[in-house]
Motif scaffolding. Structure first.
Motif, PDB file in Angstrom:
ATOM      1  N   ALA A 160      51.437   0.395   2.794  1.00  0.00           N
ATOM      2  CA  ALA A 160      52.161   0.626   1.578  1.00  0.00           C
ATOM      3  C   ALA A 160      51.406   1.051   0.475  1.00  0.00           C
ATOM      4  O   ALA A 160      51.706   2.178  -0.399  1.00  0.00           O
ATOM      5  CB  ALA A 160      53.234  -0.245   1.249  1.00  0.00           C
ATOM      6  N   ALA A 161      50.332   0.312   0.286  1.00  0.00           N
ATOM      7  CA  ALA A 161      49.436   0.685  -0.913  1.00  0.00           C
ATOM      8  C   ALA A 161      48.698   1.845  -0.638  1.00  0.00           C
ATOM      9  O   ALA A 161      48.578   3.088  -1.467  1.00  0.00           O
ATOM     10  CB  ALA A 161      48.289  -0.556  -0.843  1.00  0.00           C
ATOM     11  N   ALA A 162      48.451   2.185   0.593  1.00  0.00           N
ATOM     12  CA  ALA A 162      47.785   3.646   1.107  1.00  0.00           C
ATOM     13  C   ALA A 162      48.443   4.530   0.929  1.00  0.00           C
ATOM     14  O   ALA A 162      47.875   5.847   0.400  1.00  0.00           O
ATOM     15  CB  ALA A 162      46.832   3.296   2.388  1.00  0.00           C
ATOM     16  N   ASP A 163      49.700   4.547   1.419  1.00  0.00           N
ATOM     17  CA  ASP A 163      50.622   5.735   1.210  1.00  0.00           C
ATOM     18  C   ASP A 163      51.171   6.127   0.096  1.00  0.00           C
ATOM     19  O   ASP A 163      52.091   6.765  -0.283  1.00  0.00           O
ATOM     20  CB  ASP A 163      51.628   5.919   2.459  1.00  0.00           C
ATOM     21  CG  ASP A 163      52.550   4.703   2.335  1.00  0.00           C
ATOM     22  OD1 ASP A 163      52.964   3.930   1.464  1.00  0.00           O
ATOM     23  OD2 ASP A 163      53.167   4.480   3.485  1.00  0.00           O
ATOM     24  N   GLY A 164      50.892   5.012  -1.002  1.00  0.00           N
ATOM     25  CA  GLY A 164      51.678   5.118  -2.141  1.00  0.00           C
ATOM     26  C   GLY A 164      52.997   4.610  -2.477  1.00  0.00           C
ATOM     27  O   GLY A 164      53.377   4.445  -3.644  1.00  0.00           O
ATOM     28  N   ALA A 203      49.341  -6.675   6.732  1.00  0.00           N
ATOM     29  CA  ALA A 203      49.161  -5.064   7.134  1.00  0.00           C
ATOM     30  C   ALA A 203      50.006  -4.190   6.555  1.00  0.00           C
ATOM     31  O   ALA A 203      49.542  -2.933   6.010  1.00  0.00           O
ATOM     32  CB  ALA A 203      49.169  -5.023   8.795  1.00  0.00           C
ATOM     33  N   PHE A 204      51.122  -4.621   6.561  1.00  0.00           N
ATOM     34  CA  PHE A 204      52.194  -3.542   5.936  1.00  0.00           C
ATOM     35  C   PHE A 204      51.883  -3.280   4.581  1.00  0.00           C
ATOM     36  O   PHE A 204      51.915  -2.109   3.828  1.00  0.00           O
ATOM     37  CB  PHE A 204      53.572  -4.312   6.116  1.00  0.00           C
ATOM     38  CG  PHE A 204      54.564  -3.566   5.083  1.00  0.00           C
ATOM     39  CD1 PHE A 204      55.237  -2.309   5.608  1.00  0.00           C
ATOM     40  CD2 PHE A 204      55.187  -4.042   4.048  1.00  0.00           C
ATOM     41  CE1 PHE A 204      56.217  -1.687   4.836  1.00  0.00           C
ATOM     42  CE2 PHE A 204      56.030  -3.429   3.219  1.00  0.00           C
ATOM     43  CZ  PHE A 204      56.573  -1.917   3.633  1.00  0.00           C
ATOM     44  N   ASN A 228      45.216  -5.242  -6.003  1.00  0.00           N
ATOM     45  CA  ASN A 228      44.889  -4.143  -5.108  1.00  0.00           C
ATOM     46  C   ASN A 228      44.859  -4.771  -3.396  1.00  0.00           C
ATOM     47  O   ASN A 228      44.733  -5.934  -3.390  1.00  0.00           O
ATOM     48  CB  ASN A 228      43.526  -3.915  -5.117  1.00  0.00           C
ATOM     49  CG  ASN A 228      43.048  -2.747  -4.450  1.00  0.00           C
ATOM     50  OD1 ASN A 228      43.506  -1.932  -4.047  1.00  0.00           O
ATOM     51  ND2 ASN A 228      41.743  -3.069  -4.113  1.00  0.00           N
ATOM     52  N   GLN A 229      45.580  -3.862  -2.552  1.00  0.00           N
ATOM     53  CA  GLN A 229      45.767  -4.321  -1.018  1.00  0.00           C
ATOM     54  C   GLN A 229      44.613  -3.765  -0.441  1.00  0.00           C
ATOM     55  O   GLN A 229      44.447  -2.330  -0.283  1.00  0.00           O
ATOM     56  CB  GLN A 229      47.191  -4.243  -0.523  1.00  0.00           C
ATOM     57  CG  GLN A 229      48.031  -4.762  -1.453  1.00  0.00           C
ATOM     58  CD  GLN A 229      48.008  -6.084  -1.372  1.00  0.00           C
ATOM     59  OE1 GLN A 229      47.892  -6.745  -0.282  1.00  0.00           O
ATOM     60  NE2 GLN A 229      48.267  -6.970  -2.245  1.00  0.00           N
TER      61      GLN A 229
END
Length: 260
Positions: A237-241, A232-233, A258-259
């Motif tokens: 972390a991928a989404a927020d860059g 989940a982390f 890719n996550q």
């Protein structure tokens, strides 16, 4: 009276077993309660290595530090013997193995693993002056190899039936080739890109044959709820860059998986 005692004892045993299972299942709570995530690593640039101040840095080290902060705990890095990583984990000397670890069948059987987060390969390292002689798997016959004990590199060399001397770390395998003690080494492609060639301490070494393709993951104790927590982390972390930013700091962004 005897029957009552037997019933009470049975209930106590059942309660103890349920409690033990619950405690074992919540590895996350175990780490939170002690206030520190202990991370098993080896010296392996660009994933885990020390800066000039002796502090552990690298893509994995920085990511582990961020994950620990998300859990609300400190992080402690412990150098381990890679060949004993499962024993270190099961014995609770460390809470996870986070060190560019290849997700092999053996690893995934013995550990609760995260989703893969980075691509890698095992590559052959030889003196640059001899590189043109070793461009195929067939050309490697007869070479004396060095590889980290218990690593994916050692497994690849062994599977090919090549002569291999196990050493403590991948860095030691490079030293074997640089000193001429071994003809070649097999190490992670990401390490090879960071540690050999022009501008490095091993300018006279290069890598040639790629023996496989593989993926990195983080290993926790079997049944640990921390694996799902890390998954989940990684998505967050991928989404927020932030995942991309850490990768770019160590020039490994092209290898990210890719996550979702």
């Amino acid at each position: 009276m005897k029957k009552l005692l037997v019933v009470l004892m049975a209930l106590m045993m059942a309660f103890t077993m349920v409690t033990a299972v619950a405690e074992e299942a919540s590895d996350k709570q175990y780490v939170i309660d002690k206030g520190v995530l202990v991370v098993g690593i080896t010296d392996f640039a660009p994933m885990d290595y020390k800066d000039e101040n002796g502090e552990w840095i690298g893509f994995d080290a920085d990511l582990a530090r961020a994950f620990a902060a998300k859990l609300g705990v400190n992080v402690e890095f412990v150098e381990i013997d890679w060949d004993n990583k499962i024993l270190e984990l099961d014995g609770k000397a460390v809470d996870c193995i986070w060190n560019g670890m290849t997700l092999t069948d053996a690893v995934m059987t013995a550990m609760e693993c995260s989703n893969p987060y980075m691509n890698n390969a095992q590559v052959v390292v030889v003196p640059a002056a001899k590189a043109d002689q070793y461009q195929t798997v067939e050309s490697l016959a007869g070479l004396a190899f060095a590889a980290e004990a218990g690593s994916a590199g050692e497994a690849e060399v062994t599977a090919l039936g090549l002569n291999c001397t196990p050493v403590a770390t991948q860095a030691d395998a490079l030293m074997e080739v640089a000193s001429g003690t071994s003809d070649a080494a097999v190490i992670d492609a990401l390490m090879a890109a960071a540690m050999i060639g022009e501008g490095t301490n091993y300018a006279d070494l290069t890598y040639t044959v790629s023996l496989n393709s593989e993926e990195y993951g983080v290993g926790f104790r079997k049944g640990s709820d921390l694996a799902a927590e890390l998954n989940a982390f990684l998505v967050e972390a991928a989404a927020d860059g932030s995942l991309q930013a850490i990768a770019e700091a160590y020039l490994v962004q092209a290898a990210l998986i890719n996550q979702q």
